[in-house]
Motif scaffolding. Sequence first.
Motif, PDB file in Angstrom:
ATOM      1  N   ILE A   1      36.297  -6.122 -60.724  1.00 38.43           N
ATOM      2  CA  ILE A   1      36.732  -7.304 -61.468  1.00 38.43           C
ATOM      3  C   ILE A   1      36.807  -8.549 -60.586  1.00 38.43           C
ATOM      4  O   ILE A   1      37.368  -9.563 -60.990  1.00 38.43           O
ATOM      5  CB  ILE A   1      38.073  -7.063 -62.188  1.00 38.43           C
ATOM      6  CG1 ILE A   1      39.199  -6.732 -61.200  1.00 38.43           C
ATOM      7  CG2 ILE A   1      37.947  -5.942 -63.211  1.00 38.43           C
ATOM      8  CD1 ILE A   1      40.583  -6.800 -61.835  1.00 38.43           C
ATOM      9  N   ASN A  23      38.498  -7.985 -68.431  1.00 43.49           N
ATOM     10  CA  ASN A  23      38.589  -8.895 -67.288  1.00 43.49           C
ATOM     11  C   ASN A  23      39.522  -8.363 -66.211  1.00 43.49           C
ATOM     12  O   ASN A  23      39.433  -8.768 -65.065  1.00 43.49           O
ATOM     13  CB  ASN A  23      39.073 -10.260 -67.770  1.00 43.49           C
ATOM     14  CG  ASN A  23      38.877 -11.327 -66.727  1.00 43.49           C
ATOM     15  OD1 ASN A  23      37.849 -11.352 -66.048  1.00 43.49           O
ATOM     16  ND2 ASN A  23      39.852 -12.205 -66.569  1.00 43.49           N
ATOM     17  N   LYS A  54      44.503 -12.634 -61.532  1.00 41.32           N
ATOM     18  CA  LYS A  54      43.297 -13.027 -62.256  1.00 41.32           C
ATOM     19  C   LYS A  54      43.636 -13.780 -63.536  1.00 41.32           C
ATOM     20  O   LYS A  54      42.993 -14.753 -63.907  1.00 41.32           O
ATOM     21  CB  LYS A  54      42.472 -11.778 -62.613  1.00 41.32           C
ATOM     22  CG  LYS A  54      41.540 -11.352 -61.507  1.00 41.32           C
ATOM     23  CD  LYS A  54      40.323 -10.616 -62.049  1.00 41.32           C
ATOM     24  CE  LYS A  54      39.413 -11.543 -62.804  1.00 41.32           C
ATOM     25  NZ  LYS A  54      38.097 -11.006 -63.088  1.00 41.32           N
ATOM     26  N   ARG A 102      34.771 -10.361 -69.591  1.00 39.54           N
ATOM     27  CA  ARG A 102      34.963 -10.826 -68.215  1.00 39.54           C
ATOM     28  C   ARG A 102      34.939 -12.351 -68.172  1.00 39.54           C
ATOM     29  O   ARG A 102      34.187 -12.986 -68.905  1.00 39.54           O
ATOM     30  CB  ARG A 102      33.815 -10.329 -67.334  1.00 39.54           C
ATOM     31  CG  ARG A 102      33.958  -8.921 -66.895  1.00 39.54           C
ATOM     32  CD  ARG A 102      34.926  -8.847 -65.739  1.00 39.54           C
ATOM     33  NE  ARG A 102      35.292  -7.470 -65.476  1.00 39.54           N
ATOM     34  CZ  ARG A 102      34.526  -6.618 -64.803  1.00 39.54           C
ATOM     35  NH1 ARG A 102      33.378  -7.003 -64.320  1.00 39.54           N
ATOM     36  NH2 ARG A 102      34.914  -5.388 -64.600  1.00 39.54           N
ATOM     37  N   ARG A 103      35.753 -12.880 -67.284  1.00 41.04           N
ATOM     38  CA  ARG A 103      35.674 -14.320 -67.018  1.00 41.04           C
ATOM     39  C   ARG A 103      35.548 -14.507 -65.519  1.00 41.04           C
ATOM     40  O   ARG A 103      36.022 -13.691 -64.747  1.00 41.04           O
ATOM     41  CB  ARG A 103      36.936 -15.034 -67.522  1.00 41.04           C
ATOM     42  CG  ARG A 103      36.851 -15.401 -68.993  1.00 41.04           C
ATOM     43  CD  ARG A 103      38.222 -15.654 -69.559  1.00 41.04           C
ATOM     44  NE  ARG A 103      38.987 -14.421 -69.579  1.00 41.04           N
ATOM     45  CZ  ARG A 103      40.302 -14.340 -69.380  1.00 41.04           C
ATOM     46  NH1 ARG A 103      40.990 -15.412 -69.111  1.00 41.04           N
ATOM     47  NH2 ARG A 103      40.915 -13.174 -69.436  1.00 41.04           N
ATOM     48  N   ARG A 104      34.922 -15.559 -65.114  1.00 43.95           N
ATOM     49  CA  ARG A 104      34.667 -15.748 -63.686  1.00 43.95           C
ATOM     50  C   ARG A 104      35.280 -17.058 -63.226  1.00 43.95           C
ATOM     51  O   ARG A 104      35.087 -18.093 -63.858  1.00 43.95           O
ATOM     52  CB  ARG A 104      33.157 -15.824 -63.480  1.00 43.95           C
ATOM     53  CG  ARG A 104      32.648 -14.997 -62.337  1.00 43.95           C
ATOM     54  CD  ARG A 104      31.146 -15.084 -62.335  1.00 43.95           C
ATOM     55  NE  ARG A 104      30.750 -16.050 -61.326  1.00 43.95           N
ATOM     56  CZ  ARG A 104      30.325 -15.715 -60.114  1.00 43.95           C
ATOM     57  NH1 ARG A 104      30.206 -14.461 -59.799  1.00 43.95           N
ATOM     58  NH2 ARG A 104      29.987 -16.627 -59.244  1.00 43.95           N
ATOM     59  N   THR A 105      36.014 -16.978 -62.170  1.00 46.47           N
ATOM     60  CA  THR A 105      36.566 -18.200 -61.606  1.00 46.47           C
ATOM     61  C   THR A 105      35.732 -18.596 -60.402  1.00 46.47           C
ATOM     62  O   THR A 105      35.476 -17.777 -59.525  1.00 46.47           O
ATOM     63  CB  THR A 105      38.018 -17.955 -61.144  1.00 46.47           C
ATOM     64  OG1 THR A 105      38.737 -17.420 -62.231  1.00 46.47           O
ATOM     65  CG2 THR A 105      38.659 -19.245 -60.691  1.00 46.47           C
ATOM     66  N   GLY A 149      43.306 -17.146 -60.737  1.00 45.49           N
ATOM     67  CA  GLY A 149      42.997 -17.058 -59.310  1.00 45.49           C
ATOM     68  C   GLY A 149      41.559 -16.613 -59.082  1.00 45.49           C
ATOM     69  O   GLY A 149      40.950 -15.989 -59.944  1.00 45.49           O
ATOM     70  N   ASP A 187      35.648 -11.962 -58.798  1.00 47.45           N
ATOM     71  CA  ASP A 187      34.792 -13.057 -59.240  1.00 47.45           C
ATOM     72  C   ASP A 187      33.520 -13.114 -58.415  1.00 47.45           C
ATOM     73  O   ASP A 187      32.498 -13.601 -58.866  1.00 47.45           O
ATOM     74  CB  ASP A 187      35.547 -14.384 -59.116  1.00 47.45           C
ATOM     75  CG  ASP A 187      36.732 -14.423 -60.062  1.00 47.45           C
ATOM     76  OD1 ASP A 187      36.500 -14.337 -61.272  1.00 47.45           O
ATOM     77  OD2 ASP A 187      37.879 -14.504 -59.595  1.00 47.45           O
TER      78      ASP A 187
END
Lengths: 326, 964, 243
Positions: B220, C11, B201, C202-205, B205, B222
């Motif tokens: 966690i 995250n 992450k 949190r981060r989102r890809t 990724g 996405d």
Amino acid sequence: MHPAFSVILLTTLIGVGQGLFLAIYTSQLYALARLLPMPDHQRFFALGSAIAVGFLALGLFASFFHLGRPGRAWRSAARWRTSWLSREVILLPALMVLVVAYGAIHYFGWTEPLFVVRGALPVDPSLIVGALATLAAFALFVATGMIYASLRFLREWATPLTIFNFLLLGGASGFTLAAAFAAWLGSGLTRFYGTWAVILTVAAAASRLASLYRNAHLQPKSTLQSAIGVRHPRIRQVTQGAMGPTFNNREFFHGASAKAVQTVRTFFLLAAFVIPVVLLATAYVLSSFWIPAAAFAVQYLGLVAERWYFFADARHPQNLYYQRVA
Amino acid sequence: MEDLTQRSDKARGHTEVKYTTCYMCACRCGIRVTLRDGQLRYIEGNPDHPLNQGVICAKGASGIMKQYSPARLSRPLRRKAGTERGEGKFEPISWEEAFGILAERLAEIRATDPRRFALFTGRDQMQALTGLFAQQFGTPNYAAHGGFCSVNMAAGLIYTIGGSFWEFGGPDLERAKLFFMIGTAEDHHSNPLKIAISRFKRAGGRFVAINPVRTGYAAIADEWVPIRPGTDGAFLLAVVHELIHTGLYDREFLVRYTNAPELVNQDADSEEFGMFVRFEVPPEEGCFDPQNKLWWDPEVDRPVSTHTPGVDPRLLGTFRLPDGTPVKTAFQLLKERVASYTPEWAEDITGVPAATIRRLAYEMGVTARDQKIELPIPWTDVWDQDHESVVGSPVAFHAMRGLAAHSNGFHTIRALGILMTLLGTIDTPGGFRHKAPFPRPIPPCAKPPKGPEDVQPDTPLNGLPLGWPADPDDLFVDEAGAPVRIDKAFSWEYPLAVHGLMHNVITNAWKGDPYRIDTLMLFMANMAWNSSMNTTEVRRMLTDKDENGEYKIPFLVVADAFESETVAFADLVLPDTTYLERHDVMSMLDRPISEYDGPVDSVRIPVLPPKGECKPFQEVLIELGVRLKLPAFVDENGERKYKDYPDFIVRYETAPGSGIGFLAGWRGKNGDKFMVGEPNPRQWEMYAQNGGFFHYELPRSFQYMRNWNKGYLTWARANGLTRYAEPINCHIYSEVLQKFRLAAEGRGITRKPPEALRERVAYFFDPLPFWHEPLETVYTDTRRYPLRAVTQRPMPMYHSWDSQNAWLRQIHSHNYLFVHPSVGKAGAFEDGDWVWVESPWGKVRCMARFTEAVEPGTVWTWNAIGKASGAWALHPRANESQQGFLLNHLITEELPEDPEGLRVSNSDPVTGQAGWYDVRVRVYKAAEGEPRVTEPRFPPLRRLPGMAKAPRKWLAYMAGLKGR
Amino acid sequence: MTQLALVIDLNVCVGCHACVTSCKEWNTSGWAGPLADFSPYGPDPHGTFFNRVQTFEVGEYPHTTVVHFPKSCLHCEEPPCVPVCPTGASYKREEDGIVLVDYDKCIGCKYCSWACPYGARELDEHQKVMKKCTLCVDRIYDESLPEAERKPACVLACPTNARLFGDVHDPYSQVSVAIREQGGYTLMPEWGTKPANHYLPRRRTELRIHADELIRADNPLKKEGVPPKPPKDQPTLDETTSW
Ligand SMILES: Nc1nc2c(c(=O)[nH]1)N[C@H]1C(S)=C(S)[C@@H](COP(=O)(O)OP(=O)(O)OC[C@H]3O[C@@H](n4cnc5c(=O)[nH]c(N)nc54)[C@H](O)[C@@H]3O)O[C@H]1N2
Ligand SMILES: Nc1nc2c(c(=O)[nH]1)N[C@H]1C(S)=C(S)[C@@H](COP(=O)(O)OP(=O)(O)OC[C@H]3O[C@@H](n4cnc5c(=O)[nH]c(N)nc54)[C@H](O)[C@@H]3O)O[C@H]1N2
Ligand code: SF4
Ligand code: SF4
Ligand code: SF4
Ligand code: SF4
Ligand code: SF4
Ligand SMILES: [Mo]
């Protein structure tokens, strides 16, 4: 917050003690101003002081039950520069010493004026010690109040009203007790104390109602959003990380139903304010020791309930983190 | 107050530091244990250990509370004469007596009918030794946890790509860019996966979790793709459909490394229908894939032998061989199979919108196609073609029991294996990576015994009790096609039951179907509780008697370290040591802890002396082996061959002089050899010096493409890992399955199933994956029971055994049924209410919790938190037994009789994998006046002799007498 | 001035509780121990922990996010818990900003816990003194430990390395960089307590794929001898006009 009985007893008992002393000292001042007949020193002032000290001592005693390590209680005077609790811890014994001294002066009749101010006001040791004790009593009210009012996060408490409430409620209960005391001694001061007791009770009621009103309209400043730093309108706790009754669950939650809390509120409004006033008013008409005594007893119970509610009413921001187990 | 920065913690008392391997769960991290004055001060991760790299998990860090648990057994116990089984009344006996009782009984069984002794081991990690014991004893009735755990995963992938997830392989998250985690909960492959997911992450990724529930790792992710349980097969097949349809597959990979372009006989009348066409008989037969199949060469429009240099064969197409036989490529058959499996079709089944399925398929396909990883690592394939680099696609998957624990799991997992193959991600950087001793041939070499004649009195089996059938002749059945094993593994009911069917042992033995047994020995398995289905009934079977007043299962031996629910049913209790008190090996012969870059094995070395009279079960087996004179444990004169277990580990060789033993490191007289070499008397010492593990890093050119990597395969052969250095092509199309189908259709030369099972075998042994409803659904009125119920493991608890842990149980002292608020609405209950969960097979009372993180048609709970009252040295009114509940009561171990009178296990019809997650339920509010405790409950267990008294009020642990 | 702190990366935190029990384990036999447990094998077990991991659900199905949220004392730079302590048992170390309790002085009045908005302090019911995270002060300066291990127990344990440890006043420390570059934030900033511990969000890809990227010139389907050409009998302009 979880209402801790030791603290409820501490604050209500010393409130009575402080109030009673103030009542007695007030009557001395009145008598000095010849607005009232001077009561018999020995019996009245000495006994009154003794009772006041008794209440203060009971309060102090109760407070030990709040401590995990009562044996080390002496250490708590150390941080008077920053801690209101420390200040309370200093002021309470100080007040007790002063009230004892005050009573002793009267008991032993060391009331020869030391000097006379402007030819009209004879100043005897009791007047000086009494004045000091009065200061201490007021300071103690402030310190006790500030213990709670200084906790910014407990918004229900963080208001000058908290100090006024402690002061007025303590005063009211002290004067009510004084009325009963006077009736018991047949000293004729019942009406005087009764009148002040009614005034203070009404003032306390006003102040307390003001705080109730304020608290009912408080918007919590901290939210789940600010507590965990996630900006989303819908957040729910799933688990608080432990399923058992942790310190955080016991210390900061009252655990009573909303209905029970409301009942307590109704009870304390009646018992602390309405009934004592009615009884004290009756005491004007019917002179009996039992009526002001009953007024005090009811008011004291009311105050215990009031203090319980005072705790239960306060929502600690930490509670945001302790809402659910799973 | 002392200055706390001036005095080192080590200066308080006498400090010792030792290295060993954790066993608070099956992950087997390396740990460093600090003792203070002989007591456990601290357990931490071993920073040099390849598996956990210094980290530890919640369980591992709570090992102290396991070691000092009041539930520890400390003396051998015998059920008191005159008391009933299950009452839990025991008397302590000596080990000598215990061995005497066992040896006498087992010797008689061995001399008459060895099948009457069954050895089943639960979540243990010493199958190499327990399996050896059973083999030497001569009983076929041996299995470990695999059958109720994840055999679908092992079999589904090993029969497709020659390796599998967890111990045998995993996702290369170091290089992946897109990661799909399917049906994996919180703690699968615990620390290593957590380390990897976090690095992945942080490197940017993209992580997609496909799971009806979102917790743990999926938290966690996405993207969370909530899917209905039991429907992933449809999802995966729709993805395959999309990839083939758009051409988003790795053609080159499919051509060279799979059987996709191979020609399949389509002559419906032929005995060979559905088999690959072969051009000649191979010079050598063995357990490998002979390279004698055909491709279609478009240049000359004719069949050619596979891997003919210079030929780029057709991947799709229908052709006719020169002799007129109609053929299709395997890939053509796959394409036809998935033609109707459109995303829209899958949406109806899975609840995942078709647009999402398409999008995810494109994400996989385009990422794999456009983001190729090329590593400058030259290697040579088995067809002697040199490659200048290793090429991979950064799309990785990990899946576990969410796929496996369904009765349609085998085909679902085959579909996953095929999907990974289509993307060209088998043992490539960024994709799936093998761990030694995998890859293995498809199927691996070991075969189960073949018939009743293979079981003889006083004789070891001539192979292992478990194995990998390649065709119906490898089944373990008698002439009539009936099972030989008590659990019916390798019978026509569950032909590829490569890990056995432990979940049916008690029921079968109780019924006497296929026969009665005498002694059932359970090691490290809590079969009277969380590892049996239909728990209430199974507990009854354990105490049930026949007309003569004899127990239907006459003798029950339980080897456990703690007072589990099962111990109460034992006739004989053998107290085991804990992981900190014994020697152990994580062996290459079993499930080692290998890394992608090469083999790793490890050991446990005692840190503390055994408690009381506890004895390592390994020593018990060796002692029994000696007393029973099992050849592996005695010399020619029938005398004890090995002093003890450590000595056994050092000196045992798979065959005299083979040089292959339990441990691969520091072999040879001086410890200078690895993998193969003479026994080294100082081997334990050398492991200890190295922190308890041995890690052999393969040369870089041997680290990838191992199914076809000549260098690696030759190395593996030279080092005794495999017998054949032959290519292991991925099985898009499974001829193994087709052979069973042909047999069921009455074709071919192999054994044929009994009439009653023909249809079942023919239907489920489809050479191509397909999706079918879980078996149980067919027997369930889904209008009455609309919800699907599943469990998950919580990260801080290991199955049933952590409730005794004073620290961990504070995190999960009881469990709730998690439901979507709409379920509450339908059942007229609120968050926190007591409810009934009811399946067609039973009902349980518990508390409900609302959650938005669940697919609304699914309800779930934590696994194995609920306990029987009084077990595990807990107070009879501990939360675990009052509010905690076990979902197992709702799950049946057998399906209802079908119209033909056949009753089969609630298991995958291919592998026998327990269908834990197929159960359908309904949930409704408990009535007002009902007690607010769980149901069913059982009479409290009592403290056993030898157990310490549990502190009731408080516990303030501080290591060492001089701790303060 | 140094201010040591933890920075917790939500995250990657998977909520495993490793930090919870490793903290308990280190501290119960350490300077701050024992950390007592009550009813350890009975009903309603509970005990003293310095660190807890909580879980929150954000949003509604199917757009639900699950946030695991570890919480221990935040070692506030303006710690409200310190000045209220009547005995001076609660104090903030000058040299590194760690907030500690001196058990020898604590009278167990709980007042400091009332003054902490975060619920970070717990009274140990066995020793009857206030306890809380010590930032493992008995590890981080221990020179008998290898440099890499002079870190809090929870930091070393954390399998996802979600817990960073360092000096938030040093602008170039790992923690400061993480706070700066990854949007580190503090809890309940509204009270001005200035927690030293920070959290990373949190981060989102996501992945964007355009429709025209799906088919490429080298599409493998083209190799299968079935090129996607229209059949001969399909009408074309050839038959309908002659120009
Ligand atoms: N409903 C439902 N049920 C399930 C599952 C599910 O997902 N849902 N999962 C299934 C799966 S995958 C598995 S693997 C099984 C696991 O089920 P089991 O194999 O029964 O595992 P455990 O409950 O952990 O307990 C095994 C026993 O090992 C004992 N033990 C622990 N340490 C030692 C030791 O050092 N020596 C000895 N001799 N004994 C020891 C414990 O005391 C316990 O009694 O559960 C299955 N049951
Ligand atoms: N802490 C801890 N760790 C463990 C264990 C333990 O007991 N405790 N046990 C060990 C053992 S023996 C095993 S076998 C492994 C198992 O590790 P996992 O395979 O992760 O096991 P489960 O906990 O059974 O979780 C199954 C997951 O699949 C989901 N699921 C259920 N049905 C479906 C489905 O049809 N489709 C999809 N996509 N998802 C589904 C569930 O919601 C759950 O998240 O864990 C090992 N690790
Ligand atoms: S994951 Fe945890 S319990 Fe399992 S072996 Fe590793 S440290 Fe031990
Ligand atoms: S150890 Fe790390 S991942 Fe686990 S809960 Fe604590 S912070 Fe999160
Ligand atoms: S988190 Fe609470 S206990 Fe810790 S320093 Fe801040 S106010 Fe004090
Ligand atoms: S509980 Fe201890 S540390 Fe807290 S305010 Fe009271 S004396 Fe100070
Ligand atoms: S820093 Fe130390 S005391 Fe604080 S939470 Fe982490 S392990 Fe516990
Ligand atoms: Mo398992």
